[in-house]
Design a protein around this motif. Structure first.
Motif, PDB file in Angstrom:
ATOM      1  N   GLY A  63      -8.377   6.973  -3.977  1.00 22.06           N
ATOM      2  CA  GLY A  63      -8.658   5.769  -3.197  1.00 22.06           C
ATOM      3  C   GLY A  63     -10.077   5.251  -3.399  1.00 22.06           C
ATOM      4  N   THR A  88      -0.860   5.225  -1.117  1.00 25.99           N
ATOM      5  CA  THR A  88      -2.323   5.093  -1.066  1.00 25.99           C
ATOM      6  C   THR A  88      -2.880   5.787   0.181  1.00 25.99           C
ATOM      7  OG1 THR A  88      -1.876   2.903  -0.150  1.00 25.99           O
ATOM      8  CG2 THR A  88      -2.618   2.980  -2.426  1.00 25.99           C
ATOM      9  N   ASP A  89      -1.991   6.324   1.014  1.00 28.25           N
ATOM     10  CA  ASP A  89      -2.521   6.945   2.248  1.00 28.25           C
ATOM     11  C   ASP A  89      -3.077   8.353   1.994  1.00 28.25           C
ATOM     12  OD1 ASP A  89       0.090   7.973   2.003  1.00 28.25           O
ATOM     13  OD2 ASP A  89       0.593   7.718   4.126  1.00 28.25           O
ATOM     14  N   ASP A 138      -7.660   2.092   6.918  1.00 29.22           N
ATOM     15  CA  ASP A 138      -8.404   2.828   5.910  1.00 29.22           C
ATOM     16  C   ASP A 138      -8.068   4.306   6.173  1.00 29.22           C
ATOM     17  OD1 ASP A 138     -10.296   4.388   4.610  1.00 29.22           O
ATOM     18  OD2 ASP A 138     -11.881   2.888   4.813  1.00 29.22           O
ATOM     19  N   GLU A 166      -3.048  -0.570  -6.601  1.00 27.69           N
ATOM     20  CA  GLU A 166      -2.418  -0.866  -5.303  1.00 27.69           C
ATOM     21  C   GLU A 166      -3.484  -1.009  -4.200  1.00 27.69           C
ATOM     22  OE1 GLU A 166       0.683  -1.598  -4.870  1.00 27.69           O
ATOM     23  OE2 GLU A 166       1.379  -0.971  -2.892  1.00 27.69           O
ATOM     24  N   ASN A 167      -4.507  -0.168  -4.260  1.00 26.05           N
ATOM     25  CA  ASN A 167      -5.572  -0.265  -3.261  1.00 26.05           C
ATOM     26  C   ASN A 167      -6.235  -1.628  -3.280  1.00 26.05           C
ATOM     27  OD1 ASN A 167      -6.122   1.886  -1.527  1.00 26.05           O
ATOM     28  ND2 ASN A 167      -6.550   3.159  -3.307  1.00 26.05           N
ATOM     29  N   TYR A 168      -6.462  -2.121  -4.472  1.00 30.37           N
ATOM     30  CA  TYR A 168      -7.063  -3.441  -4.646  1.00 30.37           C
ATOM     31  C   TYR A 168      -6.129  -4.511  -4.059  1.00 30.37           C
ATOM     32  CZ  TYR A 168      -8.677  -7.562  -7.214  1.00 30.37           C
ATOM     33  OH  TYR A 168      -9.116  -8.810  -7.565  1.00 30.37           O
ATOM     34  N   GLY A 216       0.843  -1.203   0.000  1.00 33.03           N
ATOM     35  CA  GLY A 216       0.000   0.000   0.000  1.00 33.03           C
ATOM     36  C   GLY A 216       0.874   1.247   0.000  1.00 33.03           C
ATOM     37  N   GLY A 260      -6.819   5.864   0.494  1.00 32.17           N
ATOM     38  CA  GLY A 260      -6.976   4.427   0.281  1.00 32.17           C
ATOM     39  C   GLY A 260      -6.556   3.598   1.484  1.00 32.17           C
ATOM     40  N   TYR A 261      -6.075   2.380   1.191  1.00 33.09           N
ATOM     41  CA  TYR A 261      -5.699   1.433   2.244  1.00 33.09           C
ATOM     42  C   TYR A 261      -4.190   1.237   2.301  1.00 33.09           C
ATOM     43  CZ  TYR A 261     -10.546   0.266   1.239  1.00 33.09           C
ATOM     44  OH  TYR A 261     -11.880   0.336   1.003  1.00 33.09           O
TER      45      TYR A 261
END
Ligand code: ADP
Ligand code: MG
Length: 355
Positions: free
Chosen positions: A233, A28-29, A180, A260-262, A25, A33-34
């Protein structure tokens, strides 16, 4: 040396915070996202006492240097004491009813600096924890993480997300910290008994890192603007409309975040299902995306990742903000000594850290 040798009295407060490694991750922050980091044994410890001479005196063991200041004005040229001034500034700004006091501080750290395992967040979180204890301000871990982020974003000027501060403030050693980043809800997930993570240091310079990090931050914010979404995200892979984005480079950067989130969600699922090979595969995919679409890797880092896999790791990737720093590998525990023997032929023991 130590607090008592430096200040000739005992500290009143002692608090610490650990460094972290991000398992998956990346970037993604701050795009809502996660992420899924975990704490490392490396930690930063702050000792504190009141200073009655109206001075802030701070000693950092790492720099073997003492700094004395009376105000919270940022240095003209970046200096490590800016992080300390920033913490005081943000703390007193948040707690306006508290009367200003001065302190003696001693900073002890076992964290390698500037290598993407977030010594800066551990430093800020431990200082804020120490002030929270001293003044009995009763801010919870989430609140301290938000303040530590403010220090880096508003005072230092790094466009980082909330991951590092949240895990450093709230995480538990030995558990994955699934977060999250949009609503700051988190889950602490146990590792299956046969999994082992290991870091290898690529020893790449820091300066280039922070400027490129800020470039990537801006590119992702352009993607959000052109896609007319608040956060990348929230964009699902099959709804990712590249036609709306004007630059091919920005498409690549955004594609990294969307995919990447996925992968972070799938990685959490793999952890819960004890599916080590799927987790490993996701790490490899994550690295490829980080290296090719996000262009945040280097030749040395790609070599470490490839070699680690050739030596028997099930997954490996660059961790942290990018452009050097540490890589993280996933190995089955019973195959670990074999992997270590092989990888040790390429990299000395001082560069390899077991998590
Ligand atoms: P990272 O967070 O990946 O380690 P950064 O560049 O964000 O790298 O943060 C490193 C900076 O944080 C150092 O250059 C220094 O200014 C500050 N810092 C971290 N740990 C310490 C410490 N023990 N003593 C003084 N400053 C520190
Ligand atoms: Mg940092």
């Amino acid at each position: 040396m130590g607090f008592e040798d430096t200040y000739k009295h005992k500290p009143q407060i002692k608090e610490s915070a650990n460094a972290r490694v991000n398992l998956i991750g990346e970037h993604t922050d701050y795009t809502g996202g996660y992420v899924m980091p975990t704490l490392l044994k490396f930690k930063n410890t702050i000792e504190l006492s009141k200073n009655s001479e109206k001075q802030f005196v701070v000693f950092s063991e790492y720099f073997n240097e003492k700094k004395v200041f009376n105000d919270f004005v940022k240095s003209k040229y970046s200096d490590w004491s800016d992080y300390i001034k920033g913490c005081f500034f943000i703390f007193f700004d948040e707690n306006k009813k508290i009367k200003l006091e001065h302190f003696n501080m001693y900073i002890k750290s076992t964290i390698p600096l500037g290598r993407g395992i977030s010594s800066s967040s551990a430093l800020c979180v431990s200082i804020l924890k120490a002030l929270n204890t001293y003044f009995n301000t009763q801010m919870n871990g989430r609140h301290l993480a938000i303040l530590a982020k403010k220090v880096e974003n508003q005072y230092i000027g790094v466009s980082s997300g909330i991951m590092d501060q949240m895990v450093s403030s709230i995480g538990i050693y030995g558990k994955a910290f699934f977060l999250d980043c949009l609503n700051l809800k988190y889950e602490l997930v146990s590792f299956p008994s046969n999994w082992k993570f290991c870091l290898i240091d690529s020893e790449v310079q820091r300066n280039l890192r922070s400027s490129s990090y800020n470039d990537r931050f801006s590119e992702l914010k352009i993607a959000e603007k052109e896609l007319a979404v608040e956060y990348l995200g929230g964009v699902e892979i099959n709804k990712f409309d590249t036609d709306k984005i004007s630059s091919p480079t920005v498409i690549k950067r955004a594609r990294h975040v969307v995919t990447e989130n996925y992968r972070v969600l799938k990685a959490k699922e793999s952890l819960l299902n004890d599916d080590i090979s799927q987790f490993g595969k996701l790490m490899i995919e994550s690295h490829n995306s980080y290296s090719k679409d996000f262009e945040a890797s280097t030749k040395d880092v790609d070599d470490i990742v490839d070699r680690s896999i050739q030596c028997g790791a099930l997954g490996a990737r660059l961790t942290g903000g990018g452009f050097g720093g540490f890589t993280v590998s996933l190995i089955e525990k019973d195959k670990f000594s074999n992997w270590y023997k092989k990888i040790n032929k390429f990299y000395p023991a001082e560069k390899i850290f077991e998590v």
